[in-house]
Design an enzyme around this catalytic site. Structure first.
Site, PDB file in Angstrom:
ATOM      1  N   TYR A  60     -14.165  76.797  47.201  1.00  0.00           N
ATOM      2  CA  TYR A  60     -13.963  76.967  48.582  1.00  0.00           C
ATOM      3  C   TYR A  60     -15.236  77.347  49.357  1.00  0.00           C
ATOM      4  CZ  TYR A  60      -9.138  75.775  48.529  1.00  0.00           C
ATOM      5  OH  TYR A  60      -7.648  74.961  48.202  1.00  0.00           O
ATOM      6  N   LYS A  88     -14.348  72.436  48.738  1.00  0.00           N
ATOM      7  CA  LYS A  88     -13.563  72.137  49.951  1.00  0.00           C
ATOM      8  C   LYS A  88     -14.577  72.777  50.989  1.00  0.00           C
ATOM      9  CE  LYS A  88     -10.112  74.552  53.051  1.00  0.00           C
ATOM     10  NZ  LYS A  88      -9.042  75.310  53.062  1.00  0.00           N
TER      11      LYS A  88
END
Length: 161
Positions: A60, A88
């Site tokens: 992330y 992400k």
């Protein structure tokens, strides 16, 4: 580092992260860059975690929440670790995300982390989204992503707006 067969699949993350927690905290507080953080680089740190599990890992990059951006070159280095399967990307930096899309290995997925950038990123080759708005409107976001993945950007654009 050997894979720890005693790690319970549902409680395993704590067991994987706990030995590296101090370093993760330094990355979040002192380490506003992704070079050397307390003698450990981010790729080395993620490699240690990846080596401790067979589970797929999604990195992330959410600088708005962490105060630290994972640069494209670092994401691409992480993509070389076999079980790091995706990022992400919520940096909001289109040029950075396009660099990752351009140079990523075939097995590595790039997922939008900003709902408002999803359509544009998918038109450039991103693989989907880890979405906030889909909590409120899951079908609409799923349909938009399905249309984009099918190459029907006219339909995806209608659904996006």
């Amino acid at each position: 580092m050997d894979k720890d067969s005693s790690i319970h699949p549902r409680r395993g993350l704590g067991n994987l992260v706990r030995p590296h927690l101090e370093t993760f905290q330094r990355v979040g507080t002192e380490g506003r860059r992704h070079g050397d953080v307390g003698g450990v680089t981010l790729p080395v740190l993620f490699k240690r975690v990846a080596d401790a599990t067979d589970l797929p890992i999604v990195v992330y990059n959410v600088p708005g929440r962490t105060g630290s951006n994972i640069e494209a070159k670092t994401s691409l280095a992480l993509a070389e670790i076999p079980n790091i399967v995706a990022v992400k990307e919520a940096s909001g930096n289109a040029a950075q995300i396009l660099d990752i899309l351009k140079d990523r290995p075939e097995h590595f997925s790039v997922l939008s982390g900003d709902d408002e950038m999803t359509l544009g990123l998918m038109s450039a080759g991103a693989d989907g989204v880890i979405s906030v708005v889909s909590n409120a409107t899951p079908r609409a976001m799923a349909r938009m992503c399905e249309a984009a993945l099918a190459g029907d950007f006219g339909e995806a654009r209608k659904l996006f707006f």
